[in-house]
Design an enzyme around this catalytic site. Structure first.
Site, PDB file in Angstrom:
ATOM      1  NE  ARG A  25      -6.262   0.368  -2.351  1.00 22.18           N
ATOM      2  CZ  ARG A  25      -5.862   0.578  -3.608  1.00 22.18           C
ATOM      3  NH1 ARG A  25      -5.740   1.805  -4.078  1.00 22.18           N
ATOM      4  NH2 ARG A  25      -5.567  -0.445  -4.386  1.00 22.18           N
ATOM      5  NE  ARG A  83     -10.836  -1.270   0.109  1.00 19.18           N
ATOM      6  CZ  ARG A  83      -9.612  -1.617  -0.262  1.00 19.18           C
ATOM      7  NH1 ARG A  83      -9.427  -2.452  -1.257  1.00 19.18           N
ATOM      8  NH2 ARG A  83      -8.565  -1.096   0.347  1.00 19.18           N
ATOM      9  CB  CYS A 140     -10.676  -1.324  -8.612  1.00 16.60           C
ATOM     10  SG  CYS A 140     -11.040  -2.465  -7.296  1.00 16.60           S
ATOM     11  CG  HIS A 192      -2.242  -0.710   0.898  1.00 20.35           C
ATOM     12  ND1 HIS A 192      -2.981  -1.363   1.832  1.00 20.35           N
ATOM     13  CD2 HIS A 192      -2.903  -0.872  -0.278  1.00 20.35           C
ATOM     14  CE1 HIS A 192      -4.050  -1.893   1.259  1.00 20.35           C
ATOM     15  NE2 HIS A 192      -4.018  -1.623  -0.020  1.00 20.35           N
ATOM     16  CG  ASN A 252      -3.672  -4.734  -6.319  1.00 26.17           C
ATOM     17  OD1 ASN A 252      -3.391  -4.859  -7.499  1.00 26.17           O
ATOM     18  ND2 ASN A 252      -3.968  -3.565  -5.779  1.00 26.17           N
ATOM     19  CG  ASP A 253      -5.572  -8.366  -1.450  1.00 24.92           C
ATOM     20  OD1 ASP A 253      -4.456  -8.631  -0.954  1.00 24.92           O
ATOM     21  OD2 ASP A 253      -6.224  -7.357  -1.147  1.00 24.92           O
ATOM     22  NE  ARG A 276      -1.267  -6.046  -2.135  1.00 24.36           N
ATOM     23  CZ  ARG A 276      -2.446  -5.435  -2.127  1.00 24.36           C
ATOM     24  NH1 ARG A 276      -3.545  -6.101  -1.855  1.00 24.36           N
ATOM     25  NH2 ARG A 276      -2.542  -4.156  -2.398  1.00 24.36           N
ATOM     26  CD  GLU A 306     -10.014  -7.625  -1.688  1.00 25.53           C
ATOM     27  OE1 GLU A 306      -9.022  -7.047  -2.145  1.00 25.53           O
ATOM     28  OE2 GLU A 306     -10.720  -7.156  -0.777  1.00 25.53           O
TER      29      GLU A 306
END
Ligand code: PEP
Ligand code: MG
Length: 554
Positions: free
Chosen positions: A283, A319, A484, A177, A436-437, A447, A413
């Site tokens: 986020r 989110r 996304c 992040h 991403n996840d 990650r 995800e």
């Protein structure tokens, strides 16, 4: 290009400011008071240790106390404050950087390990100084490059636009992040740089985020090369990205929805100014935990209303809090892989309900959607819907106005969500695909760990098949889906998404122009054909080569 500023621990950034001659006495006293306070604390710890575990362990503290008496250390710091007219934090930083490097050069393993004692005492001194008076963020040197083991996204956020021109950390990866945050702040960053211990605060550095390079003490020639590159990049950024307003169509006139991802409320201004048609992902956790304490409901209502008003009618997907990866730990490694997203919210219902109440109350200011992250079971989803209903009930009782029809969606995800999204469809209004996840859990790659980053590959056949399956499962349900994750932010992998049938993407603001350009330059029909071919391929490299050849027409 800039000046290294070493962060001692992720919570502490020392500031560099010049003192007026009449401030020097006070500053030296401030430093000595911190030494004294540290000494008293250590004496107390030592006494306690002595009582609890006998005299042997209390000797451990002697090493720390000795550092505080060491003339090489304390007197040199005072001397620096007096002769260079700098603040205590910066003087401590410089002296300790020198000493730490001297430790590193020692051949004796035992002595080398003692650098930990010095680091510990430095941290204590800095914190004791900090408690007395917080220096302003404005006091960072110009063109600072933050370096250290880890920098949490919240810290980077706090320091945004405060003269920070770069970031290099020993932990993390391009998908952590902090890196995502750095990209949205357009701060060049290198994460997972193997060893930064030889860099001292004040050194000249270049951080090349494109190539993943940290250049220490660059030559005049290298500096000149980077000055030229900087000028070229600036020109490129100024160039219009091909009609920023108006719908986003492929060459064969297929409409693609392109939203923006934001990580903090202030970004809404830039998103609106650039004509972004929606905010596909906000986020919220970064703003929620920004002050280091929990915000109250009214201030959240204010923040969320501000975002909706700033969006000027563009729908915003909020989110709900996703803690986990880098919010909970400073070590750069996710120690608690399971307690994330919705799971965390269901375990902390007070926090969850407060955020939901604020979202509903703000909803009169513009179109919004509520997105639940990290969902893996329909039971969790039902539990969340119950909480949503409770919240609406509470607001009815309190006679608060809100939009009762806010769409509620989930992130796909986790592998579980990818496998069962069709079953979830009747419980939700929309989906967002978090690559991403999803890739992290599909390919079993942390990650936040740079050492396995080369294995993180959106072109892996397992990922292509998974995405193809999600699309096929969801298509008959008619529920909208937006991708996304960062896979949508890189032109070749974004083209794969289009080819697989996804017609709604949301990307960070820095990537927005290039993805828009890519969409306008490709044929959707051709990408659909390409997807049919790559789904039959065996190796990620072959897939990537083929996609690049199509997207860049090589
Ligand atoms: C994702 O997982 O792809 C995503 C968009 O969410 P985050 O990066 O915040 O985990
Ligand atoms: Mg995610």
């Amino acid at each position: 290009m800039g000046t290294a500023v070493r962060m001692f621990d992720p919570l502490f950034v020392p500031f560099n400011f010049k003192l007026q001659p009449d401030q020097i006495r006070v500053e030296v006293d401030r430093f000595r008071a911190s030494v004294e306070k540290s000494r008293e604390q250590l004496k107390r710890v030592q006494a306690e240790l002595g009582r609890k575990s006998g005299p042997e362990s209390s000797f451990l503290i002697d090493a720390h106390l000795l550092v505080l008496q060491d003339r090489l250390f304390v007197d040199r710091i005072v001397e620096k404050i007096e002769t260079e007219h700098i603040n205590s934090e910066w003087a401590i930083q410089q002296v300790s950087d020198d000493l730490l490097q001297a430790y590193d050069r020692l051949n004796d393993d035992y002595l080398r390990e003692r650098r930990g004692d010095l680091e510990d005492i430095v941290r204590r001194l800095l914190h004791n100084l900090q408690l007395k008076r917080m220096p302003s963020f404005k006091k960072l040197p110009y063109d600072s490059i933050l370096i250290g083991k880890a920098v949490p996204p919240s810290t980077l956020f706090e320091l945004r636009s405060r003269r920070i021109v770069g970031l290099a950390t020993e932990t993390g990866s391009p998908l952590s992040h902090t890196a995502i945050m750095a990209r949205s702040l357009e701060i060049p960053a290198v994460m997972g740089a193997s060893d930064l211990s030889h860099v001292s605060s004040g050194d000249l550095l270049i951080v090349d985020g494109n190539r993943g390079l940290v250049i220490w003490s660059p030559s005049e020639e290298t500096l000149e090369e980077y000055r030229n590159r900087g000028r070229d990049e600036k020109k490129l950024r100024k160039k219009p990205s091909g009609s920023a307003s108006g719908p986003c169509l492929t060459e064969d006139r297929v409409r693609i929805s392109l939203g923006a991802n934001i990580n903090f409320s202030e970004e809404i201004k830039t998103a609106a100014a650039n004509g972004c048609e929606s905010i596909g992902l906000y986020r919220t956790e970064f703003d929620f935990f920004r002050e280091g304490k929990q915000p109250d409901e009214n201030s959240l209502v204010e923040d969320y209303s501000h975002v909706l008003k700033g969006a000027k009618g563009a729908p915003v997907t909020f989110r709900t809090i996703d803690v986990g990866i880098d919010q909970k730990t400073w070590e750069g490694v996710n120690l608690n892989l399971g307690a994330r997203g919705l799971r965390f919210c269901l375990e902390n219902k007070d926090v969850f309900k407060k955020q939901l109440r604020a979202l509903y109350r703000a909803s009169t200011n513009g179109p919004m959607r509520i997105l639940l992250p990290f969902v893996s079971t329909i039971d969790d989803l039902d539990a969340a819907r119950e909480v949503l209903a409770e919240v609406r009930g509470e607001l009815d009782l309190r006679r608060h106005a809100y939009d009762p029809g806010i769409p509620v969606g989930v992130m796909i995800e986790t592998p579980a969500a990818a496998q069962t999204c069709d079953l979830m469809a009747s419980h939700v209004d929309f989906f967002c695909l978090g690559t991403n996840d999803l890739i992290q859990y599909y390919l079993v790659i942390d990650r936040s760990d740079q050492s396995v980053m080369h294995l993180y590959n959106p072109f892996h056949p397992a990922i292509l098949r998974c995405l193809h399956q999600v699309y096929t499962l969801l298509q008959p349900t008619g529920k909208p889906i937006t991708v996304c994750g960062e896979m949508a932010a890189d032109p070749p992998s974004a083209a794969v998404l289009l080819g697989l049938g996804f017609t709604s993407l949301s990307v960070n603001l820095a990537a927005y122009p290039r993805i828009r350009r890519m969409i306008r330059s490709v044929s959707f029909g051709q990408l659909r054909e390409l997807a049919g071919q790559i789904l039959k391929m065996q190796k990620p490299n072959e897939v990537e080569e083929k996609v690049r050849a199509t997207v860049y027409r090589t």
